[in-house]
Motif scaffolding. Structure first.
Motif, PDB file in Angstrom:
ATOM      1  N   SER A  76       0.694  -1.307   0.046  1.00  0.00           N
ATOM      2  CA  SER A  76      -0.020   0.022  -0.045  1.00  0.00           C
ATOM      3  C   SER A  76       0.809   1.328  -0.097  1.00  0.00           C
ATOM      4  N   ALA A  77       2.018   1.245   0.753  1.00  0.00           N
ATOM      5  CA  ALA A  77       2.789   2.389   0.649  1.00  0.00           C
ATOM      6  C   ALA A  77       3.375   2.344  -0.566  1.00  0.00           C
ATOM      7  N   VAL A  78       3.805   1.669  -1.381  1.00  0.00           N
ATOM      8  CA  VAL A  78       4.485   1.564  -2.632  1.00  0.00           C
ATOM      9  C   VAL A  78       3.671   2.285  -3.649  1.00  0.00           C
ATOM     10  N   HIS A  79       2.449   1.561  -3.683  1.00  0.00           N
ATOM     11  CA  HIS A  79       1.369   2.126  -4.655  1.00  0.00           C
ATOM     12  C   HIS A  79       1.009   3.668  -4.169  1.00  0.00           C
ATOM     13  N   LYS A  80       0.987   4.052  -2.954  1.00  0.00           N
ATOM     14  CA  LYS A  80       0.279   5.384  -2.643  1.00  0.00           C
ATOM     15  C   LYS A  80       1.550   6.250  -3.317  1.00  0.00           C
ATOM     16  N   ALA A  81       2.861   5.969  -2.902  1.00  0.00           N
ATOM     17  CA  ALA A  81       3.750   6.763  -3.199  1.00  0.00           C
ATOM     18  C   ALA A  81       4.318   6.994  -4.785  1.00  0.00           C
ATOM     19  N   ARG A  82       3.846   5.579  -5.399  1.00  0.00           N
ATOM     20  CA  ARG A  82       4.421   5.699  -6.799  1.00  0.00           C
ATOM     21  C   ARG A  82       3.256   5.491  -7.616  1.00  0.00           C
ATOM     22  N   PRO A  83       2.363   6.554  -7.964  1.00  0.00           N
ATOM     23  CA  PRO A  83       1.110   6.324  -8.909  1.00  0.00           C
ATOM     24  C   PRO A  83       1.583   5.545 -10.329  1.00  0.00           C
ATOM     25  N   ASP A  84       2.891   5.638 -10.583  1.00  0.00           N
ATOM     26  CA  ASP A  84       3.295   4.992 -11.935  1.00  0.00           C
ATOM     27  C   ASP A  84       3.526   3.529 -11.979  1.00  0.00           C
ATOM     28  N   VAL A  85       3.606   3.055 -10.480  1.00  0.00           N
ATOM     29  CA  VAL A  85       3.884   1.666 -10.239  1.00  0.00           C
ATOM     30  C   VAL A  85       2.592   0.811 -10.408  1.00  0.00           C
ATOM     31  N   ILE A  86       2.530  -0.130 -11.321  1.00  0.00           N
ATOM     32  CA  ILE A  86       1.219  -1.118 -11.492  1.00  0.00           C
ATOM     33  C   ILE A  86       1.511  -2.146 -10.583  1.00  0.00           C
ATOM     34  N   ALA A  87       2.487  -2.769 -10.489  1.00  0.00           N
ATOM     35  CA  ALA A  87       2.695  -3.966  -9.991  1.00  0.00           C
ATOM     36  C   ALA A  87       4.055  -3.934  -8.955  1.00  0.00           C
ATOM     37  N   ALA A  88       4.029  -4.879  -7.783  1.00  0.00           N
ATOM     38  CA  ALA A  88       5.210  -4.936  -7.008  1.00  0.00           C
ATOM     39  C   ALA A  88       5.348  -6.431  -6.456  1.00  0.00           C
ATOM     40  N   CYS A  89       6.496  -6.983  -6.592  1.00  0.00           N
ATOM     41  CA  CYS A  89       6.767  -8.259  -6.020  1.00  0.00           C
ATOM     42  C   CYS A  89       7.869  -8.384  -4.811  1.00  0.00           C
ATOM     43  N   HIS A  90       7.465  -9.275  -3.867  1.00  0.00           N
ATOM     44  CA  HIS A  90       8.375  -9.279  -2.761  1.00  0.00           C
ATOM     45  C   HIS A  90       8.253 -10.485  -2.135  1.00  0.00           C
TER      46      HIS A  90
END
Length: 218
Positions: A76-90
């Motif tokens: 949620s922090a990544v998606h809020k901070a980076r509107p250009d990010v569509i997907a994230a893996c961890h």
């Protein structure tokens, strides 16, 4: 996303309940899809995924299993901070063998055929030990359940593999960066109780059950 999880599973990127992928919803960009807690990567389907908003509310998808709380906070922090990010893996493993939870038995006495050798092994493990490295022999892990002990064994084997890669990199001049004592102790305290370790093994157990058609139950 479900296919990506299955690729991760085939490549061994699974560590108990840890790990998550998220993808921003195309219609409602303030929400994102992620995997449910405790489902093995190799079994995930599109219908398993959970849709959550930035406040942590489940607003769609599969509601039979909860989302991963730690995963939500990260994604949620990544998606809020980076509107250009569509997907994230961890994915990751953590400090389950911190402090007295890990010990080393330095003397290799061959195959254990004596009570004295067994007693020395038990003494080396100590009253709080979870994992024991038997030099020139192998690994030993213990737990309150088969699930806990088995999960710790898979994690200890992987940790040894990672350590060897770290040592190889360090030998070529790369500086080691150690986990801080406070951070390691906190992670150990939060994640290494017997019930948590029991549940860490359930995704692999569920996966094995499905892959073999429950043959181990017969």
């Amino acid at each position: 996303m479900a296919a990506a999880f299955r690729v991760f599973a085939r490549k061994g990127y699974t560590e108990g309940m840890s790990g998550h992928i998220s993808v921003r919803d195309p219609e409602h960009p303030h929400t994102f899809w992620t995997n449910p807690l405790g489902r093995h990567f190799g079994l995930l389907k599109a219908s398993d995924m959970v849709l959550v908003d930035y406040d942590g509310n489940v607003v769609g998808g599969n509601t039979s299993r909860p989302a991963n709380a730690a995963g939500f906070l990260i994604h949620s922090a990544v998606h809020k901070a980076r509107p250009d990010v569509i997907a994230a893996c961890h994915t990751h493993n953590v400090c389950y063998f911190h402090g007295e939870a890990q010990a080393v038995y330095p003397e290799f006495g061959g195959v254990v055929f004596s009570a004295e050798e067994g007693a020395r092994l038990a003494a080396a493990l100590g009253p709080k030990g979870k994992g024991l490295i038997l030099r020139n022999h192998g690994l030993l892990t213990v737990g309150g359940t088969v699930d806990e002990a088995a999960y710790l064994f898979t994690l200890m084997e992987r940790s040894c593999e990672v350590q060897l890669m770290v040592e190889a990199a360090a030998a070529n001049g790369m500086q080691k960066v150690y986990v801080g004592e406070q951070e390691a102790a906190y992670t150990f305290q939060m994640a290494s109780d017997p019930e948590a370790l029991y549940w860490e093994f359930q995704p692999d157990l569920e996966y094995e059950d499905e892959m073999c058609g429950g043959a181990f139950r017969k």
